[in-house]
Design a protein around this motif. Structure first.
Motif, PDB file in Angstrom:
ATOM      1  N   GLU A  15       0.812  -1.209   0.000  1.00  0.00           N
ATOM      2  CA  GLU A  15       0.000   0.000   0.000  1.00  0.00           C
ATOM      3  C   GLU A  15       0.853   1.270   0.000  1.00  0.00           C
ATOM      4  OE1 GLU A  15      -0.690  -2.658   1.984  1.00  0.00           O
ATOM      5  OE2 GLU A  15      -2.506  -3.300   0.955  1.00  0.00           O
ATOM      6  N   SER A  46       2.799   3.670  -3.591  1.00  0.00           N
ATOM      7  CA  SER A  46       2.461   4.939  -4.247  1.00  0.00           C
ATOM      8  C   SER A  46       3.219   6.121  -3.645  1.00  0.00           C
ATOM      9  CB  SER A  46       0.955   5.188  -4.186  1.00  0.00           C
ATOM     10  OG  SER A  46       0.535   5.330  -2.844  1.00  0.00           O
ATOM     11  N   GLU A  64      -0.292   5.316  -8.646  1.00  0.00           N
ATOM     12  CA  GLU A  64      -1.283   6.139  -7.977  1.00  0.00           C
ATOM     13  C   GLU A  64      -1.941   5.416  -6.807  1.00  0.00           C
ATOM     14  OE1 GLU A  64      -3.835   7.382 -11.208  1.00  0.00           O
ATOM     15  OE2 GLU A  64      -2.570   9.158 -11.500  1.00  0.00           O
ATOM     16  N   ARG A  65      -2.042   4.080  -6.921  1.00  0.00           N
ATOM     17  CA  ARG A  65      -2.641   3.288  -5.848  1.00  0.00           C
ATOM     18  C   ARG A  65      -2.108   1.874  -5.966  1.00  0.00           C
ATOM     19  NH1 ARG A  65      -8.320   0.760  -4.723  1.00  0.00           N
ATOM     20  NH2 ARG A  65      -8.255   0.300  -6.929  1.00  0.00           N
ATOM     21  N   TYR A  81      -2.320  -2.094  -3.789  1.00  0.00           N
ATOM     22  CA  TYR A  81      -2.806  -2.891  -2.662  1.00  0.00           C
ATOM     23  C   TYR A  81      -2.540  -4.363  -2.951  1.00  0.00           C
ATOM     24  CZ  TYR A  81      -6.989  -3.583  -5.556  1.00  0.00           C
ATOM     25  OH  TYR A  81      -7.851  -3.881  -6.574  1.00  0.00           O
ATOM     26  N   ASP A 102      -2.418   0.640  -9.752  1.00  0.00           N
ATOM     27  CA  ASP A 102      -2.975   1.589 -10.697  1.00  0.00           C
ATOM     28  C   ASP A 102      -1.841   2.543 -11.045  1.00  0.00           C
ATOM     29  OD1 ASP A 102      -5.525   0.461 -10.475  1.00  0.00           O
ATOM     30  OD2 ASP A 102      -6.063   1.781  -8.808  1.00  0.00           O
ATOM     31  N   GLU A 148      -3.975  -0.473 -15.246  1.00  0.00           N
ATOM     32  CA  GLU A 148      -3.998  -1.289 -14.039  1.00  0.00           C
ATOM     33  C   GLU A 148      -3.190  -2.548 -14.300  1.00  0.00           C
ATOM     34  OE1 GLU A 148      -7.876  -2.138 -12.546  1.00  0.00           O
ATOM     35  OE2 GLU A 148      -8.571  -0.089 -12.889  1.00  0.00           O
TER      36      GLU A 148
END
Length: 143
Positions: free
Chosen positions: A25, A28, A35-36, A38, A48, A57
């Motif tokens: 997490e 980023s 951008e993200r 997980y 992402d 993605e």
């Protein structure tokens, strides 16, 4: 396939650095363009990514060899990326992080657009180097 290998020394114990690499997490915060991120499971990561104005993605399969402190990963789908992150203890308070990345420059260009040939390779090299520098800063600032 093009292979890139970069390394950096971090002023932190290897075990601490190893633990930080598992915090998907947080990617980023130190990886340019992510951008993200997980981890939907212990052996998968979802990212992402925005590069060259294009949003994509990616899912990656993770192989964790904790005894060797090596985290290997491979994207599912295109572009095909393979990499390893490894941590080596230099002494009690310092470690080395090494990243190896295998990729096909044309596949990266097809996915994200942008410059061709050597310019694309330099862009990826700069992204990897910058990511390692940001990771180092993140780990060292939290000590």
């Amino acid at each position: 396939m093009t292979r890139l290998r970069e390394q950096i020394t971090v002023d932190a114990p290897a075990q601490e650095v190893w633990g930080r690499l598992h915090d998907v997490e947080a990617y980023s915060t130190f990886m340019d363009g992510v951008e993200r991120a997980y981890a939907p499971s212990s052996n998968r990561a979802h990212l992402d990514v925005r590069a060259g104005g294009v949003q994509r993605e990616f899912d990656a399969i993770l192989t964790d060899r904790s005894n060797d402190q090596v985290l290997a990963w491979e994207t599912q789908g295109s572009p095909e990326l393979k990499g390893t992150l490894s941590v080596r203890s230099l002494d009690r308070d310092h470690s080395q992080v090494q990243m190896e990345l295998e990729y096909e420059p044309q596949a990266i260009q097809d996915t994200f657009g942008g410059p061709a040939g050597m310019a694309q390779v330099h862009r990826i090299e700069n992204t990897v180097r910058g990511g390692l520098e940001h990771f180092k800063d993140l780990v060292e600032s939290e000590r």
